[in-house]
Each structure stands twice: as C-alpha cells, then as structure tokens.
Design a protein around this motif. Structure first.
Motif, PDB file in Angstrom:
ATOM      1  N   ALA A 146      12.762  39.047  -0.695  1.00 57.57           N
ATOM      2  CA  ALA A 146      12.550  38.276   0.519  1.00 57.57           C
ATOM      3  C   ALA A 146      12.153  39.170   1.691  1.00 57.57           C
ATOM      4  O   ALA A 146      11.401  38.740   2.566  1.00 57.57           O
ATOM      5  N   TYR A 189      12.008  30.070  -5.649  1.00 59.41           N
ATOM      6  CA  TYR A 189      12.902  30.892  -4.840  1.00 59.41           C
ATOM      7  C   TYR A 189      14.203  31.104  -5.599  1.00 59.41           C
ATOM      8  O   TYR A 189      14.800  30.158  -6.107  1.00 59.41           O
ATOM      9  N   SER A 197       9.513  38.282   4.534  1.00 58.21           N
ATOM     10  CA  SER A 197       9.978  38.176   5.918  1.00 58.21           C
ATOM     11  C   SER A 197       9.187  39.084   6.841  1.00 58.21           C
ATOM     12  O   SER A 197       8.973  38.760   8.006  1.00 58.21           O
ATOM     13  N   TYR A 226       9.642  30.826   2.596  1.00 58.18           N
ATOM     14  CA  TYR A 226       9.426  31.953   1.677  1.00 58.18           C
ATOM     15  C   TYR A 226       8.313  31.623   0.679  1.00 58.18           C
ATOM     16  O   TYR A 226       7.447  32.446   0.407  1.00 58.18           O
TER      17      TYR A 226
END
Length: 89
Positions: free
Chosen positions: A36, A12, A40, A54
């Motif tokens: 992201a 990440y 999401s 994530y």
C-alpha cells in the motif's frame, strides 16, 4: 517464456495491506503483492486510502506495476513476490 498478465483481476489484501494480482509464466501462476505504501505515495492526500482508492491507484499505475513485477520476477523467478517502494525508483 516471458511473464504475462492476461487477467486484469486484482484485490485488496487487508491483512497484508496491499493489492494482490497475478501473472503467468507459461502454465505457472505467479502471485504478486504491491504494498500500500507504493500506492499511497502517488496520492497527495494525507489520510489513509480506502480499499477502493487503493484499487483505483493500482489501475492507474498498472503498466508501471506490471513492468516492476516483470523485472523482479526475471531476476529470481519466485512463485510469490512482494513489490515495495524500492522497486519503483
């Protein structure tokens, strides 16, 4: 030579707000960032995801992410690439 993803590593990137991973075109390493927002979109919750969430979503979507990355790379062959929501429609 076709793009390959022999290394399952991903991480990440808080500064860029996405998950980084890499592929290989022969001996060349090709970097990717999947935003992201892409990850999401595949989660029903309204709150921002944690880093671990994530990464978990990335793992669940890995095959479609790698497919989108291959399509993107085949059209322009850049050493660094960013996958956005438009790459998944």
């Amino acid at each position: 030579m076709a793009l390959a993803f022999p290394n399952p590593s991903r991480n990440y990137d808080e500064a860029r707000h996405g998950v980084r991973f890499s592929g290989h075109d022969g001996m060349f390493e090709i970097s990717f960032l999947v935003e992201a927002a892409v990850l999401s979109k595949h989660q029903p919750q309204q709150t921002p995801l944690s880093e671990q969430q994530y990464l978990s979503v990335f793992d669940a979507m890995r095959s479609s992410i790698q497919e989108a990355a291959s399509e993107m790379y085949s059209s322009h062959r850049r050493p660094t690439n960013t996958l956005t929501i438009t790459n998944f429609r």
